[in-house]
Write an enzyme that holds these catalytic residues in place. Structure first.
Site, PDB file in Angstrom:
ATOM      1  N   ASP A  71      -7.338   7.134 -46.490  1.00  0.00           N
ATOM      2  CA  ASP A  71      -6.489   7.157 -45.293  1.00  0.00           C
ATOM      3  C   ASP A  71      -7.219   6.439 -44.151  1.00  0.00           C
ATOM      4  OD1 ASP A  71      -8.338   9.337 -45.241  1.00  0.00           O
ATOM      5  OD2 ASP A  71      -7.213  10.270 -43.605  1.00  0.00           O
ATOM      6  N   GLU A  88      -8.995  12.495 -44.391  1.00  0.00           N
ATOM      7  CA  GLU A  88     -10.287  12.599 -43.720  1.00  0.00           C
ATOM      8  C   GLU A  88     -10.106  12.366 -42.239  1.00  0.00           C
ATOM      9  OE1 GLU A  88     -14.257  11.982 -42.231  1.00  0.00           O
ATOM     10  OE2 GLU A  88     -12.672  10.499 -42.113  1.00  0.00           O
TER      11      GLU A  88
HETATM   12 ZN   LIG Z   1     -14.240   7.349 -42.432  1.00  0.00          ZN
END
Ligand SMILES: [Zn+2]
Length: 402
Positions: A75, A140
């Site tokens: 992501d 994340e």
């Molecule tokens: Zn990162």
């Protein structure tokens, strides 16, 4: 696609618009590359109340130990002001030897280099004797609730066990070979509230200005310094991030005020001992009436966020040496072993196996025109290839010695 070419593997990943929590095709693209190298893929979606569902990927090559894990995320943060980009943020255009795109360095680039390194190693020497897995999350840059933490627990419940891990986040401040991260400081946030008595600024004896008390309490949080650091870590640091009173009038003493603060702390403290020390300081400072002569102690309350993260330090010398040597051999530079910077998913992995972090140069991460030099992609691919080879060799020889 030539998997041995990191510019090709990275371009394929950048072209997937995987802004958290969207998968954007990035995990599917990665899984397809890994299948080509013989990996078995396990796609898993996690959900939690109040957060978006997130796709994750656990992929493994080999059935036996030793087992090396590479961890990361596909992501990316939002593009921000798209008009300000000189190249499309999902186009993977190459201009003057640099590839542009969101995630180029943070951290599709790290993943692409690891895939290409494996492809090269397999082509040159065959599959490593042992197992390699990739633990890749799509969560994340977001709340980090439906990502690495759950994926680790999920894989462990299925019988997975790892001997070492590398996180491919960008770790080099200026150029390839600068820095390996072998630990991180912990993080603790808190909220401090001070209550007073509202009133007219011309009649302060009828009121009790909570900002006077707040000034004393904040001063006690900041002074003296928490510690001087040690040979492993820089000093712990407390930052007051806001003092909010919400008072727009200049002739009114407000009723209450709130401050927020965050501490990045080293291994001299735990979140518990740190909270204890700060409570002690606040209690003592509340009785100091220098700024409020003749008054009762400051009325205050302090709360610490439940989601703190501890500091950690990796002590697996074979892992650190294998990586340091690979970096030195590929770049001619000796990397600093550092514990600086913000938190990363390594804070979850350290509970399962020793973990270090090494990736690209972080200069343009999260910025407009995020981009990576093709020469850096080549350098990181070479480093990862050497590292994987070295790590399995070292592991085999240390197992013999036992
Ligand atoms: Zn990162």
């Amino acid at each position: 696609m030539k998997l041995t070419d990191p510019a090709q593997t990275l371009a394929a990943l950048i072209r997937c618009p995987s802004v958290t929590p969207e998968e954007g095709g990035a995990l599917t693209t990665l899984a397809a590359m890994l299948s080509q190298l013989g990996f078995s893929n396990d796609r898993v979606t996690f959900s939690d109340e109040g957060t978006p569902d997130v796709d994750n990927l656990y992929s493994r090559l080999g059935a036996n130990g030793p087992h090396l894990m590479f961890a990361g995320h596909t992501d990316v943060v939002p593009v921000g002001d798209e008009g300000a980009w000189t190249q499309g943020p999902f186009g993977a255009e190459i201009v003057d030897g640099e590839m542009y795109g969101r995630g180029a360095v943070d951290m599709k680039g790290g993943i692409a280099c690891f895939v290409s390194a494996l492809a090269r190693l397999i082509e040159r020497k065959g599959v490593p004797e042992g197992s390699v897995s990739l633990l890749i999350t799509g969560d994340e840059e977001g709340p980090s609730v439906n990502g690495t933490e759950k994926l680790l627990a999920y894989a462990k419940a299925k019988g997975e066990h790892w001997d070492a891990a590398v996180v491919g986040e960008p770790t080099n401040p200026d150029q390839m070979g600068d820095m390996i991260k072998i630990g991180r400081r912990g993080s603790l946030s808190g909220t401090l509230r001070v209550d007073g008595v509202q009133g007219h600024v011309a009649y302060p004896h009828l009121a009790d200005n909570p900002l006077r008390g707040m000034v004393s309490l904040v001063d006690a949080l900041l002074d003296p310094l928490l510690d001087a650091g040690n040979e492993r870590f820089p000093p712990s640091n407390l930052e007051v991030t806001s003092i909010d009173t919400g008072n727009t009038a200049t002739n009114v003493i407000p009723a209450r005020t709130t401050a927020r603060f965050n501490i990045r702390f080293n291994d001299i403290w735990t979140a518990e001992t740190l909270a204890q020390e700060l409570r002690r300081r606040l209690e003592q400072a509340s009785k100091n009436t220098a700024l409020r002569p003749g008054r009762d102690p400051v009325r205050y309350s302090v709360e610490f966020d439940a989601r703190s993260s501890p500091s950690f330090l990796t002590r697996d010398n074979a892992l650190i040496e294998a990586l340091s040597e690979a970096v030195a051999e590929a770049t001619g530079r000796t990397p600093a072993l550092s514990t600086t910077g913000g938190t990363s998913d390594a804070r979850f992995i350290k509970d399962y196996c020793p973990v270090v972090e090494f990736g690209l140069v972080g200069k343009t991460m999260h910025m407009v025109d995020e981009r990576v030099a093709l020469s850096d992609l080549e350098s990181l691919t070479g480093i990862y290839e050497l590292f994987i080879e070295r790590w399995f060799e070292r592991y085999a020889s240390s197992a013999e010695a036992r």
